[in-house]
Design a protein around this motif. Sequence first.
Motif, PDB file in Angstrom:
ATOM      1  N   SER A  17     -29.809 -69.412 -71.365  1.00  0.00           N
ATOM      2  CA  SER A  17     -29.257 -70.197 -70.252  1.00  0.00           C
ATOM      3  C   SER A  17     -28.187 -71.171 -70.722  1.00  0.00           C
ATOM      4  CB  SER A  17     -30.370 -70.966 -69.549  1.00  0.00           C
ATOM      5  OG  SER A  17     -31.325 -70.083 -69.006  1.00  0.00           O
ATOM      6  N   ASP A  18     -28.399 -71.831 -71.869  1.00  0.00           N
ATOM      7  CA  ASP A  18     -27.431 -72.795 -72.400  1.00  0.00           C
ATOM      8  C   ASP A  18     -26.103 -72.132 -72.765  1.00  0.00           C
ATOM      9  OD1 ASP A  18     -29.316 -74.772 -72.079  1.00  0.00           O
ATOM     10  OD2 ASP A  18     -29.782 -74.959 -74.229  1.00  0.00           O
ATOM     11  N   ASN A  19     -26.129 -70.838 -73.017  1.00  0.00           N
ATOM     12  CA  ASN A  19     -24.904 -70.103 -73.338  1.00  0.00           C
ATOM     13  C   ASN A  19     -24.295 -69.439 -72.106  1.00  0.00           C
ATOM     14  OD1 ASN A  19     -24.296 -70.104 -76.375  1.00  0.00           O
ATOM     15  ND2 ASN A  19     -26.518 -69.868 -76.274  1.00  0.00           N
ATOM     16  N   GLN A  20     -24.683 -69.904 -70.926  1.00  0.00           N
ATOM     17  CA  GLN A  20     -24.179 -69.412 -69.636  1.00  0.00           C
ATOM     18  C   GLN A  20     -24.351 -67.894 -69.479  1.00  0.00           C
ATOM     19  OE1 GLN A  20     -22.089 -71.886 -71.346  1.00  0.00           O
ATOM     20  NE2 GLN A  20     -23.323 -73.272 -70.108  1.00  0.00           N
ATOM     21  N   LEU A  21     -25.468 -67.380 -69.991  1.00  0.00           N
ATOM     22  CA  LEU A  21     -25.808 -65.970 -69.831  1.00  0.00           C
ATOM     23  C   LEU A  21     -27.007 -65.860 -68.897  1.00  0.00           C
ATOM     24  CD1 LEU A  21     -25.391 -64.843 -73.552  1.00  0.00           C
ATOM     25  CD2 LEU A  21     -23.753 -64.592 -71.684  1.00  0.00           C
ATOM     26  N   THR A  22     -27.361 -64.648 -68.507  1.00  0.00           N
ATOM     27  CA  THR A  22     -28.422 -64.409 -67.530  1.00  0.00           C
ATOM     28  C   THR A  22     -29.687 -63.927 -68.225  1.00  0.00           C
ATOM     29  OG1 THR A  22     -26.670 -63.702 -66.015  1.00  0.00           O
ATOM     30  CG2 THR A  22     -28.946 -63.236 -65.364  1.00  0.00           C
ATOM     31  N   PRO A  23     -30.767 -64.743 -68.246  1.00  0.00           N
ATOM     32  CA  PRO A  23     -32.009 -64.311 -68.896  1.00  0.00           C
ATOM     33  C   PRO A  23     -32.779 -63.309 -68.035  1.00  0.00           C
ATOM     34  CG  PRO A  23     -32.266 -66.528 -68.036  1.00  0.00           C
ATOM     35  CD  PRO A  23     -30.853 -66.125 -67.771  1.00  0.00           C
ATOM     36  N   TYR A  24     -33.164 -62.201 -68.643  1.00  0.00           N
ATOM     37  CA  TYR A  24     -33.997 -61.183 -68.008  1.00  0.00           C
ATOM     38  C   TYR A  24     -35.284 -61.071 -68.820  1.00  0.00           C
ATOM     39  CZ  TYR A  24     -30.658 -59.098 -64.700  1.00  0.00           C
ATOM     40  OH  TYR A  24     -29.819 -58.855 -63.643  1.00  0.00           O
ATOM     41  N   ILE A  25     -36.388 -60.816 -68.134  1.00  0.00           N
ATOM     42  CA  ILE A  25     -37.641 -60.545 -68.839  1.00  0.00           C
ATOM     43  C   ILE A  25     -38.161 -59.169 -68.426  1.00  0.00           C
ATOM     44  CG2 ILE A  25     -38.331 -62.945 -69.236  1.00  0.00           C
ATOM     45  CD1 ILE A  25     -40.214 -62.729 -66.815  1.00  0.00           C
ATOM     46  N   VAL A  26     -38.795 -58.497 -69.384  1.00  0.00           N
ATOM     47  CA  VAL A  26     -39.451 -57.219 -69.127  1.00  0.00           C
ATOM     48  C   VAL A  26     -40.950 -57.525 -69.093  1.00  0.00           C
ATOM     49  CG1 VAL A  26     -39.870 -54.875 -69.964  1.00  0.00           C
ATOM     50  CG2 VAL A  26     -37.648 -55.974 -70.351  1.00  0.00           C
ATOM     51  N   VAL A  27     -41.609 -57.170 -67.979  1.00  0.00           N
ATOM     52  CA  VAL A  27     -43.002 -57.528 -67.767  1.00  0.00           C
ATOM     53  C   VAL A  27     -43.864 -56.273 -67.701  1.00  0.00           C
ATOM     54  CG1 VAL A  27     -44.618 -58.685 -66.203  1.00  0.00           C
ATOM     55  CG2 VAL A  27     -42.298 -59.586 -66.490  1.00  0.00           C
ATOM     56  N   ASP A  28     -44.955 -56.263 -68.461  1.00  0.00           N
ATOM     57  CA  ASP A  28     -45.950 -55.189 -68.407  1.00  0.00           C
ATOM     58  C   ASP A  28     -46.957 -55.570 -67.322  1.00  0.00           C
ATOM     59  OD1 ASP A  28     -48.223 -53.563 -68.752  1.00  0.00           O
ATOM     60  OD2 ASP A  28     -47.866 -53.383 -70.906  1.00  0.00           O
ATOM     61  N   VAL A  29     -46.999 -54.806 -66.231  1.00  0.00           N
ATOM     62  CA  VAL A  29     -47.835 -55.178 -65.083  1.00  0.00           C
ATOM     63  C   VAL A  29     -49.312 -54.852 -65.283  1.00  0.00           C
ATOM     64  CG1 VAL A  29     -45.922 -55.014 -63.460  1.00  0.00           C
ATOM     65  CG2 VAL A  29     -47.394 -53.033 -63.823  1.00  0.00           C
ATOM     66  N   SER A  30     -49.694 -54.216 -66.397  1.00  0.00           N
ATOM     67  CA  SER A  30     -51.101 -53.914 -66.638  1.00  0.00           C
ATOM     68  C   SER A  30     -51.875 -55.113 -67.171  1.00  0.00           C
ATOM     69  CB  SER A  30     -51.242 -52.734 -67.605  1.00  0.00           C
ATOM     70  OG  SER A  30     -50.840 -53.116 -68.907  1.00  0.00           O
TER      71      SER A  30
END
Length: 154
Positions: A17-30
């Motif tokens: 975020s501090d580098n003006q980029l977009t954070p994405y997370i990959v979530v395991d729904v199990s």
Amino acid sequence: MTSNKPYLVKAFYDWISDNQLTPYIVVDVSVYGVLVPMSYVNDGQIVLNVSASAVGSIALGSEAIDFTARFGGKLEHLCVPYGAIAAIYAKENGAGTSLPIEHPEVAEDAVEEAGQENEEPGLTAVTSSDAPTQGQQEPSPAPAKGKPSLKVVK
């Protein structure tokens, strides 16, 4: 020692975020405790944009990330335990890290209960004389034992 995963996820989230980029997370729904719209899950995973501009009221707590986001125009509340996060990365350049999935430990009480399957059940039959009278509530049934699962409520 406690898991270092919450600290790593928060640090990568801030760095991206501090580098003006977009954070994405990959979530395991199990993983137990994950609350996401299941209609957007592919192969047991969901990729979420968790940038401050894409979500509302995000809280990176000590156990989970809680936030609201719109899916198909509908506002949804999401809860993602840190153990369910498989990766956090910047959308624009892929900078980030992958993380091991951590399933929560089963409480000792649950293990003891599972070992006592041959004992008498905790529920008894209700006869008409034991039935609650008008104005009294019936006791709720005991929760089913087994693997936890998510139920989509629309």
